[in-house]
Design a protein around this motif. Structure first.
Motif, PDB file in Angstrom:
ATOM      1  N   TYR A  27       0.833  -1.204   0.000  1.00 28.07           N
ATOM      2  CA  TYR A  27       0.000   0.000   0.000  1.00 28.07           C
ATOM      3  C   TYR A  27       0.868   1.254   0.000  1.00 28.07           C
ATOM      4  O   TYR A  27       0.664   2.164  -0.803  1.00 28.07           O
ATOM      5  CB  TYR A  27      -0.935   0.008   1.222  1.00 28.07           C
ATOM      6  N   HIS A  28       1.841   1.302   0.893  1.00 31.04           N
ATOM      7  CA  HIS A  28       2.673   2.493   1.021  1.00 31.04           C
ATOM      8  C   HIS A  28       3.426   2.783  -0.280  1.00 31.04           C
ATOM      9  O   HIS A  28       3.470   3.935  -0.737  1.00 31.04           O
ATOM     10  CB  HIS A  28       3.660   2.353   2.178  1.00 31.04           C
ATOM     11  N   ILE A  29       3.992   1.758  -0.880  1.00 32.07           N
ATOM     12  CA  ILE A  29       4.755   1.965  -2.116  1.00 32.07           C
ATOM     13  C   ILE A  29       3.839   2.407  -3.258  1.00 32.07           C
ATOM     14  O   ILE A  29       4.159   3.354  -3.984  1.00 32.07           O
ATOM     15  CB  ILE A  29       5.562   0.706  -2.473  1.00 32.07           C
ATOM     16  N   LEU A  30       2.704   1.761  -3.416  1.00 32.72           N
ATOM     17  CA  LEU A  30       1.792   2.149  -4.500  1.00 32.72           C
ATOM     18  C   LEU A  30       1.235   3.557  -4.287  1.00 32.72           C
ATOM     19  O   LEU A  30       1.159   4.350  -5.234  1.00 32.72           O
ATOM     20  CB  LEU A  30       0.648   1.141  -4.622  1.00 32.72           C
ATOM     21  N   PHE A  31       0.854   3.868  -3.068  1.00 29.33           N
ATOM     22  CA  PHE A  31       0.311   5.196  -2.778  1.00 29.33           C
ATOM     23  C   PHE A  31       1.366   6.275  -3.017  1.00 29.33           C
ATOM     24  O   PHE A  31       1.091   7.288  -3.673  1.00 29.33           O
ATOM     25  CB  PHE A  31      -0.212   5.268  -1.341  1.00 29.33           C
ATOM     26  N   ALA A  32       2.572   6.037  -2.508  1.00 28.39           N
ATOM     27  CA  ALA A  32       3.644   7.025  -2.675  1.00 28.39           C
ATOM     28  C   ALA A  32       3.984   7.218  -4.149  1.00 28.39           C
ATOM     29  O   ALA A  32       4.196   8.343  -4.608  1.00 28.39           O
ATOM     30  CB  ALA A  32       4.886   6.586  -1.896  1.00 28.39           C
ATOM     31  N   ARG A  33       4.011   6.141  -4.903  1.00 33.16           N
ATOM     32  CA  ARG A  33       4.409   6.217  -6.310  1.00 33.16           C
ATOM     33  C   ARG A  33       3.321   6.835  -7.187  1.00 33.16           C
ATOM     34  O   ARG A  33       3.588   7.702  -8.009  1.00 33.16           O
ATOM     35  CB  ARG A  33       4.769   4.814  -6.808  1.00 33.16           C
ATOM     36  N   VAL A  35       0.048   8.109  -6.267  1.00 34.24           N
ATOM     37  CA  VAL A  35      -0.800   9.196  -5.771  1.00 34.24           C
ATOM     38  C   VAL A  35       0.070  10.404  -5.420  1.00 34.24           C
ATOM     39  O   VAL A  35      -0.208  11.517  -5.859  1.00 34.24           O
ATOM     40  CB  VAL A  35      -1.653   8.741  -4.567  1.00 34.24           C
ATOM     41  N   GLU A  36       1.133  10.161  -4.663  1.00 39.26           N
ATOM     42  CA  GLU A  36       2.008  11.259  -4.262  1.00 39.26           C
ATOM     43  C   GLU A  36       3.091  11.564  -5.297  1.00 39.26           C
ATOM     44  O   GLU A  36       3.815  12.542  -5.157  1.00 39.26           O
ATOM     45  CB  GLU A  36       2.656  10.933  -2.913  1.00 39.26           C
ATOM     46  N   LYS A  37       3.196  10.708  -6.314  1.00 36.57           N
ATOM     47  CA  LYS A  37       4.134  10.901  -7.443  1.00 36.57           C
ATOM     48  C   LYS A  37       5.597  10.969  -6.991  1.00 36.57           C
ATOM     49  O   LYS A  37       6.396  11.731  -7.507  1.00 36.57           O
ATOM     50  CB  LYS A  37       3.793  12.165  -8.247  1.00 36.57           C
ATOM     51  N   LYS A  38       5.952  10.164  -5.995  1.00 38.43           N
ATOM     52  CA  LYS A  38       7.324  10.149  -5.496  1.00 38.43           C
ATOM     53  C   LYS A  38       8.192   9.223  -6.353  1.00 38.43           C
ATOM     54  O   LYS A  38       7.689   8.251  -6.921  1.00 38.43           O
ATOM     55  CB  LYS A  38       7.364   9.672  -4.043  1.00 38.43           C
ATOM     56  N   THR A  39       9.465   9.513  -6.398  1.00 34.46           N
ATOM     57  CA  THR A  39      10.407   8.655  -7.106  1.00 34.46           C
ATOM     58  C   THR A  39      10.685   7.413  -6.269  1.00 34.46           C
ATOM     59  O   THR A  39      10.477   7.404  -5.053  1.00 34.46           O
ATOM     60  CB  THR A  39      11.739   9.381  -7.368  1.00 34.46           C
ATOM     61  N   PHE A  40      11.201   6.383  -6.919  1.00 34.32           N
ATOM     62  CA  PHE A  40      11.584   5.185  -6.189  1.00 34.32           C
ATOM     63  C   PHE A  40      12.700   5.489  -5.196  1.00 34.32           C
ATOM     64  O   PHE A  40      12.749   4.913  -4.106  1.00 34.32           O
ATOM     65  CB  PHE A  40      12.013   4.067  -7.136  1.00 34.32           C
ATOM     66  N   GLU A  41      13.567   6.405  -5.557  1.00 36.18           N
ATOM     67  CA  GLU A  41      14.656   6.792  -4.658  1.00 36.18           C
ATOM     68  C   GLU A  41      14.108   7.399  -3.365  1.00 36.18           C
ATOM     69  O   GLU A  41      14.550   7.070  -2.270  1.00 36.18           O
ATOM     70  CB  GLU A  41      15.606   7.784  -5.337  1.00 36.18           C
ATOM     71  N   LYS A  42      13.128   8.274  -3.501  1.00 40.51           N
ATOM     72  CA  LYS A  42      12.509   8.928  -2.340  1.00 40.51           C
ATOM     73  C   LYS A  42      11.759   7.907  -1.481  1.00 40.51           C
ATOM     74  O   LYS A  42      11.857   7.916  -0.252  1.00 40.51           O
ATOM     75  CB  LYS A  42      11.565  10.047  -2.820  1.00 40.51           C
TER      76      LYS A  42
END
Length: 75
Positions: A27-33, A35-42
């Motif tokens: 959930y955290h990885i999918l949401f961050a990627r 929805v929040e448009k974060k990079t994999f590095e972040k």
């Protein structure tokens, strides 16, 4: 205007589907990627995983998402 509503509706659907993922890490990885448009590095930095491990978990999370909701996106 109609197209904008369609995009908003689709985004809301995807967010609600991600919310339905039981595995907290997935959930955290999918949401961050997505929805929040974060990079994999972040994401890796925030979760204290290596970049490579984050990519691996992301792949498993996508498989889980597809298992649960894949039919929604197939024509």
């Amino acid at each position: 205007r109609q197209r904008q509503m369609c995009i908003r509706d689709r985004k809301n659907l995807i967010v609600s589907q991600i919310d339905g993922i039981d595995n907290e890490t997935y959930y955290h990885i999918l949401f961050a990627r997505y929805v929040e448009k974060k990079t994999f590095e972040k994401i890796a930095d925030e979760m204290t995983y290596s970049w490579r491990q984050t990519i691996r978990i992301h792949g498993r999370a996508l498989q889980e998402f597809e298992k649960l909701y894949g039919k929604t996106y197939k024509d």
